[in-house]
Enzyme design. Sequence first.
Site, PDB file in Angstrom:
ATOM      1  N   ARG A 119     -13.960  28.300   2.204  1.00 12.75           N
ATOM      2  CA  ARG A 119     -14.973  29.269   2.680  1.00 12.75           C
ATOM      3  C   ARG A 119     -16.416  28.345   2.317  1.00 12.75           C
ATOM      4  O   ARG A 119     -16.404  27.534   1.582  1.00 12.75           O
ATOM      5  CB  ARG A 119     -15.110  30.573   1.649  1.00 12.75           C
ATOM      6  CG  ARG A 119     -14.401  31.424   1.925  1.00 12.75           C
ATOM      7  CD  ARG A 119     -14.870  32.440   3.319  1.00 12.75           C
ATOM      8  NE  ARG A 119     -14.290  33.462   3.940  1.00 12.75           N
ATOM      9  CZ  ARG A 119     -13.354  33.497   4.621  1.00 12.75           C
ATOM     10  NH1 ARG A 119     -12.961  32.287   5.324  1.00 12.75           N
ATOM     11  NH2 ARG A 119     -12.562  34.413   4.979  1.00 12.75           N
TER      12      ARG A 119
ATOM     13  N   GLU B  18     -22.888  31.230   8.194  1.00  8.26           N
ATOM     14  CA  GLU B  18     -22.413  30.933   9.621  1.00  8.26           C
ATOM     15  C   GLU B  18     -23.086  31.955  10.536  1.00  8.26           C
ATOM     16  O   GLU B  18     -23.356  33.234  10.262  1.00  8.26           O
ATOM     17  CB  GLU B  18     -20.655  31.024   9.629  1.00  8.26           C
ATOM     18  CG  GLU B  18     -20.170  29.928   8.910  1.00  8.26           C
ATOM     19  CD  GLU B  18     -18.597  30.355   8.725  1.00  8.26           C
ATOM     20  OE1 GLU B  18     -18.110  31.257   9.638  1.00  8.26           O
ATOM     21  OE2 GLU B  18     -18.005  29.655   8.126  1.00  8.26           O
TER      22      GLU B  18
ATOM     23  N   HIS C 114     -15.826  27.131  12.482  1.00  7.52           N
ATOM     24  CA  HIS C 114     -14.707  28.004  11.813  1.00  7.52           C
ATOM     25  C   HIS C 114     -13.733  28.270  12.898  1.00  7.52           C
ATOM     26  O   HIS C 114     -13.378  29.394  13.293  1.00  7.52           O
ATOM     27  CB  HIS C 114     -15.411  29.142  11.490  1.00  7.52           C
ATOM     28  CG  HIS C 114     -14.868  30.086  10.508  1.00  7.52           C
ATOM     29  ND1 HIS C 114     -15.351  30.758   9.326  1.00  7.52           N
ATOM     30  CD2 HIS C 114     -13.413  30.141   9.993  1.00  7.52           C
ATOM     31  CE1 HIS C 114     -14.400  31.260   8.618  1.00  7.52           C
ATOM     32  NE2 HIS C 114     -13.125  31.043   9.146  1.00  7.52           N
TER      33      HIS C 114
HETATM   34  C1  8YV Z   1     -11.429  34.175  10.035  1.00  7.88           C
HETATM   35  C2  8YV Z   1     -10.642  33.089   8.090  1.00  7.88           C
HETATM   36  O1  8YV Z   1     -10.883  35.333   9.644  1.00  7.88           O
HETATM   37  O2  8YV Z   1      -8.727  34.203   7.856  1.00  7.88           O
HETATM   38  C3  8YV Z   1      -9.642  33.878   7.167  1.00  7.88           C
HETATM   39  O3  8YV Z   1     -10.138  34.174   6.175  1.00  7.88           O
HETATM   40  O4  8YV Z   1     -11.623  32.610   7.515  1.00  7.88           O
HETATM   41  C4  8YV Z   1     -10.387  32.844   9.618  1.00  7.88           C
HETATM   42  O5  8YV Z   1      -9.200  32.849  10.091  1.00  7.88           O
HETATM   43  C5  8YV Z   1     -11.293  34.062  11.515  1.00  7.88           C
HETATM   44  O6  8YV Z   1     -12.198  33.191  12.104  1.00  7.88           O
HETATM   45  C6  8YV Z   1     -11.704  35.657  12.123  1.00  7.88           C
HETATM   46  O7  8YV Z   1     -13.090  35.762  12.281  1.00  7.88           O
END
Ligand code: 8YV
Length: 311
Positions: A227, A256, A274
């Site tokens: 993160r 982001e 991301h």
């Molecule tokens: C996002 C992610 O969820 O799984 C996670 O925690 O950070 C990613 O897979 C994905 O970008 C959907 O917005």
Amino acid sequence: MKPNVLKIARLPDLLSERLYADYQVLEGSESGAELGATAADIRALVANGESRVTRELIGRLPALEVIVVFGVGYDGVDVQAAHERGISVTHTPDVLTDDVADFAMTLLLGIARRVAVADRFVREGAWADGPFPFTRKVSGARLGIVGLGRIGSAIARRALAFDMQIAYCGRRSRPVDYRYFATVRELAAEVDFLVVSANGGTDTHHLIDSAVLEALGSEGILVNVGRGSVVDEAALAKALGEHRLLGAALDVFEDEPWVHPGLLGLDNVLLTPHMASATWATRRAMSNLVVANLQAHFAGQPLPSPVPDSH
Ligand code: 8YV
């Protein structure tokens, strides 16, 4: 009657289409301020890994029964506020582990061997003027993993194939052969590459600060697929700009899609949007798991992937 579902995040079309087919979907914001009277009938909320689902938003939805996250991370969701009201929370673990671990290695190799800069070097015709500068060897190097969970462990397995010496830090030591450090600073001082695969949230906020970057040192490389909030981006931009760190590769950012402007002009940083879990196969599997959680909930069946009570 189709249950009312609030969608507060951008989702793949293949998932949105299935939601629209089976539910009465309302599109809303993270504040929920625009919902008005429609809020009263919303029974499910669909968010993604980056969404903020605050106590205030949950409070605006008196009929809410389940929060379904498209992503493994749910640090933006106030799970305690949800559970206090008996609202379940689900996420999409496991199905994205391989892709995120693959991408961590992609970033690690990409920044160490300066692949993006080398690509520009060829395209811009610089090759004719002389060879590309030497780069950092990966095989056999020391790797530190911040957060040896599902994804961190999958990164370690891949790194073993590169003969890397693996160490990690986390809340507790685990029954593995890798070396354990109680603090990230001690870990950083002992490795060449530091890869962050930790969850977000208050416990890990700015865990990678200027002291950790200093410990990693001018030959060290940072990779973040966890993160954005785990890394102090301003401190990182400063360390990279002053060459107190060899390089960094980031797939996640503090705010982001905004990226710290201090990073954008540097060529010792590799930036990606991301995308670690964004392959067709995995986004399909994540979508299936979101749908399975919703279906199980409305059928009164056990949820396939609930978020545990304390995390
Ligand atoms: C996002 C992610 O969820 O799984 C996670 O925690 O950070 C990613 O897979 C994905 O970008 C959907 O917005």
